[in-house]
Design an enzyme around this catalytic site. Sequence first.
Site, PDB file in Angstrom:
ATOM      1  N   ASP A 113       0.824  -1.200   0.000  1.00  0.00           N
ATOM      2  CA  ASP A 113       0.000   0.000   0.000  1.00  0.00           C
ATOM      3  C   ASP A 113       0.867   1.262   0.000  1.00  0.00           C
ATOM      4  OD1 ASP A 113       0.548   0.940   2.731  1.00  0.00           O
ATOM      5  OD2 ASP A 113      -0.677  -0.736   3.413  1.00  0.00           O
ATOM      6  N   LYS A 114       0.219   2.384  -0.149  1.00  0.00           N
ATOM      7  CA  LYS A 114       0.920   3.660  -0.319  1.00  0.00           C
ATOM      8  C   LYS A 114       1.859   3.970   0.834  1.00  0.00           C
ATOM      9  CE  LYS A 114      -0.189   8.372  -1.805  1.00  0.00           C
ATOM     10  NZ  LYS A 114      -1.303   9.296  -2.164  1.00  0.00           N
TER      11      LYS A 114
END
Length: 244
Positions: A113-114
């Site tokens: 994820d980011k």
Amino acid sequence: MTKAPTSRVDKLLSSMAYGSRSEMARLAKAGGIVLDGVELADASARIAVTPDLPKRMQIDGEPLDPLQGMVILLHKPLGMTCSHKEDGPIVYDLLPKRWRGRDPAISTIGRLDKQTSGLLLMTDDGALLHRIISPKRHVEKTYRARLARPLTGNEAAVFASGRLMLEGEEKPLVPAGLEVMSPTEALLTVTEGRYHQVRRMFAAVGNHVEALHRERLGGLTLPDGLAAGQWRLLGTEEISLIFS
């Protein structure tokens, strides 16, 4: 001895996003395609697609890009996503621009994820991708988590129990391993890839992940000298480490 596959030059270069077949025909006539030091004037010619071709062929004076079947090890930085559907910078931006147009396309092997950094693999080999992410393979993934609150001491037993349920799910997690590094830092090794799994696991035991970094995938470890945002191609032996 296995016979090397062959391909028309224009078809090969078009699949590698150098341009259309007609553009490759014009490039060949202009002397822009060289194989073993000799100009290939006919882009319709068939050539053997051998592993050493990038060392033997030049396109407009530059070495040929890696052939299909490449595996890229990327040190994913924070703030980048693995999805084309999200706004903002994506991990594909770190690769040469031409590679975005290759066919087969380059895809990430799983996602981070980011707000997660660390080891991320990318490939245009669909069979290898599915082999790595298949639940049947039980490929281990190790994450270093920095936590908001001190560990209580029972997390390792809970994670290893095979009975932990994540919120909103009906199937318990496969046993996972926890190695405590400090009161607020731990290494967690999982073999599944559920949505935001590591963060949700710590949330399930009353904690919150403040920073998350993937250090290992199978037997492959993120190299110390590979800075965030940097990448390199993996060789056959390194790829085999994933399954060791």
